[in-house]
Design a protein around this motif. Structure first.
Motif, mmCIF file in Angstrom:
data_model
loop_
_atom_site.group_PDB
_atom_site.id
_atom_site.type_symbol
_atom_site.label_atom_id
_atom_site.label_comp_id
_atom_site.label_asym_id
_atom_site.label_seq_id
_atom_site.Cartn_x
_atom_site.Cartn_y
_atom_site.Cartn_z
ATOM 1 N N MET A 125 0.801 -1.224 0.000
ATOM 2 C CA MET A 125 0.000 0.000 0.000
ATOM 3 C C MET A 125 0.837 1.278 0.000
ATOM 4 S SD MET A 125 -3.113 -0.228 -0.433
ATOM 5 C CE MET A 125 -3.690 1.372 0.091
ATOM 6 N N GLY A 126 2.109 1.177 0.368
ATOM 7 C CA GLY A 126 2.939 2.375 0.443
ATOM 8 C C GLY A 126 2.917 3.182 -0.837
ATOM 9 N N VAL A 127 3.149 2.512 -1.967
ATOM 10 C CA VAL A 127 3.161 3.202 -3.260
ATOM 11 C C VAL A 127 1.787 3.793 -3.547
ATOM 12 C CG1 VAL A 127 3.883 2.950 -5.645
ATOM 13 C CG2 VAL A 127 4.597 1.261 -3.976
ATOM 14 N N ASN B 122 -4.378 2.135 7.123
ATOM 15 C CA ASN B 122 -3.581 0.980 6.732
ATOM 16 C C ASN B 122 -2.104 1.318 6.826
ATOM 17 O OD1 ASN B 122 -4.576 2.436 4.053
ATOM 18 N ND2 ASN B 122 -2.505 1.640 3.720
ATOM 19 N N ASP B 123 -1.337 0.279 6.852
ATOM 20 C CA ASP B 123 0.106 0.448 6.935
ATOM 21 C C ASP B 123 0.674 0.520 5.524
ATOM 22 O OD1 ASP B 123 2.385 0.134 9.017
ATOM 23 O OD2 ASP B 123 3.004 -1.021 7.271
ATOM 24 N N ARG B 124 1.884 1.042 5.417
ATOM 25 C CA ARG B 124 2.521 1.066 4.090
ATOM 26 C C ARG B 124 2.806 -0.331 3.582
ATOM 27 N NH1 ARG B 124 4.333 5.926 2.224
ATOM 28 N NH2 ARG B 124 5.620 4.870 0.692
ATOM 29 N N GLY B 125 2.908 -1.279 4.498
ATOM 30 C CA GLY B 125 3.231 -2.642 4.099
ATOM 31 C C GLY B 125 2.014 -3.514 3.835
ATOM 32 N N GLU B 182 -4.935 10.144 7.572
ATOM 33 C CA GLU B 182 -3.731 10.652 6.921
ATOM 34 C C GLU B 182 -2.634 9.599 7.099
ATOM 35 O OE1 GLU B 182 -3.383 13.511 5.184
ATOM 36 O OE2 GLU B 182 -5.523 13.758 5.493
ATOM 37 N N PRO B 183 -1.934 9.280 6.018
ATOM 38 C CA PRO B 183 -0.987 8.158 6.134
ATOM 39 C C PRO B 183 0.162 8.451 7.092
ATOM 40 C CG PRO B 183 -0.790 9.254 4.026
ATOM 41 C CD PRO B 183 -1.983 9.821 4.670
ATOM 42 N N GLY B 188 7.324 0.737 9.184
ATOM 43 C CA GLY B 188 8.599 0.842 8.505
ATOM 44 C C GLY B 188 8.460 0.568 7.033
ATOM 45 N N LYS B 189 9.402 1.033 6.260
ATOM 46 C CA LYS B 189 9.354 0.856 4.801
ATOM 47 C C LYS B 189 9.558 -0.601 4.433
ATOM 48 C CE LYS B 189 9.582 4.858 2.182
ATOM 49 N NZ LYS B 189 10.311 6.009 1.850
ATOM 50 N N LYS B 190 8.920 -0.976 3.366
ATOM 51 C CA LYS B 190 9.086 -2.364 2.964
ATOM 52 C C LYS B 190 9.286 -2.412 1.455
ATOM 53 C CE LYS B 190 7.378 -6.939 3.843
ATOM 54 N NZ LYS B 190 6.271 -7.769 4.198
#
Lengths: 155, 190
Positions: A125-127, B122-125, B182-183, B188-190
């Motif tokens: 979902m990050g992108v 939601n999470d970035r991952g 708001e995100p 952590g980045k994945k």
């Protein structure tokens, strides 16, 4: 061939195939109307997720697409990439993409553009979140998460 | 008059068949469909976020291993629709569920609505698949509520309503009350 009449050596008339082409042409026009020509060659693999509550996108001319997924070429790695038109792009390109899509439409239709996000289901979902944030900044608020139709679950 | 020989048009069909197959190959029938959403405008840095009472918010969190947390409790995705429906209607006037109010809407009369908002984070991952499943369940909850209301008032499903005034009234009574937070970068980045 069996002949029942005596004497007459009449030949069987050939079937007129002239109208055959008309029928095929009708087919052709039918398909041309109901299908859409693929305008872009996809550089990313996209398997859309399935959902039950889908809506059809109306007015094809008012839809612009953003593709996100793994690159098709294995040499480009497995990191999810964004594709705009025919090339890879970065998140920073989205605002100018939206501006270009707006400029291509009529003045009266500019506010009705829907951005369809065609995203692979394995994407993180990050992108997608980054893209959505950029779309918000660019003022393209109407979005559509492209999904495949799935039959109602019976549980 | 000299008899003209007929032009053989038999191959015409072959030519059009060729064209037909060409169009079949280069075009795609798949109609574009999906879940439509409206993004909120970017937040105003000077304005304070609107005050929302705790009971009016259903917090839905999805973490990076695609697990769901609703109001602090881990639940299964299959329960989400019923949870959302219960939250958005508050049938028993539960003080822990959103405030109920009677609203008068044109063409619909008085309707019992709630002030409930579903807050989705939601999470970035999180995988996109999971995100769509969650959005789908929430949309399903809203669609079912709309169907119920429209069946009760107009005797037809929401999607089958023919007049736009009727469907607008139902939309007003049951809005798509999904707010995306708001995100933030949590996992952590994945």
């Amino acid at each position: 061939m069996a002949r029942f009449k005596k004497g007459g050596s009449r030949s069987v008339p050939g079937i007129n195939t002239g109208s055959m082409s008309d029928i095929i042409f009708m087919f052709l026009f039918f398909f041309m109307v109901i299908t859409t020509i693929r305008e872009v060659t996809l550089e990313v693999k996209i398997v859309a997720p399935q959902a039950t509550e889908v809506q059809k996108l109306e007015k094809k001319s008012l839809v612009s697409f953003i593709y996100i997924g793994q690159p098709r070429k294995a040499s480009l790695g497995t990191e999810s990439r964004i594709q705009l038109n025919n090339q890879f792009a970065s998140v920073a390109d989205i605002q100018s993409f939206v501006a270009a899509e707006r400029a291509a439409r009529d003045e009266s239709e500019k506010n009705f553009i829907t951005t369809s996000l065609k995203v692979d289901k394995l994407t993180r979902m990050g992108v997608v979140t980054d893209v959505k944030q950029e779309l918000r900044k660019a003022g393209a608020f109407k979005i559509n998460y492209s999904t495949r139709k799935q039959g109602k679950k019976t549980d | 008059m000299k008899k003209m020989p007929e032009i053989n048009s038999g191959s015409m069909a072959d030519i059009s068949f060729l064209l037909l197959t060409f169009f079949l190959l280069t075009s795609s029938i798949d109609t574009d469909q999906g879940i439509t959403r409206k993004l909120p405008p970017p937040p105003d840095p000077n304005a304070d976020p609107p005050e929302v009472k705790e009971r009016n918010v259903l917090k839905v969190l999805v973490n990076k291993s695609d697990r769901l947390l609703v109001q602090g409790q881990p639940i299964d995705i299959r329960q989400l629709k019923d949870r959302a429906k219960e939250f958005l209607t508050n049938p028993q006037n539960d003080p822990n569920l959103p405030e109920v109010e009677e609203v008068t809407i044109n063409n619909l009369g008085t309707v019992r609505t709630t002030k409930g908002i579903i807050s989705l984070k939601n999470d970035r991952g999180t995988s996109y698949d999971m995100y769509i499943q969650v959005q789908n369940e929430l949309t399903a909850a809203i669609n079912e509520l709309r169907d119920e209301l429209s069946q009760q008032r107009f005797g037809a499903k929401f999607a089958d309503l023919t007049s736009t005034t009727q469907s607008e009234a139902v939309q007003k009574a049951i809005p798509i009350a999904i707010s995306e937070a708001e995100p933030e970068d949590i996992g952590g980045k994945k």
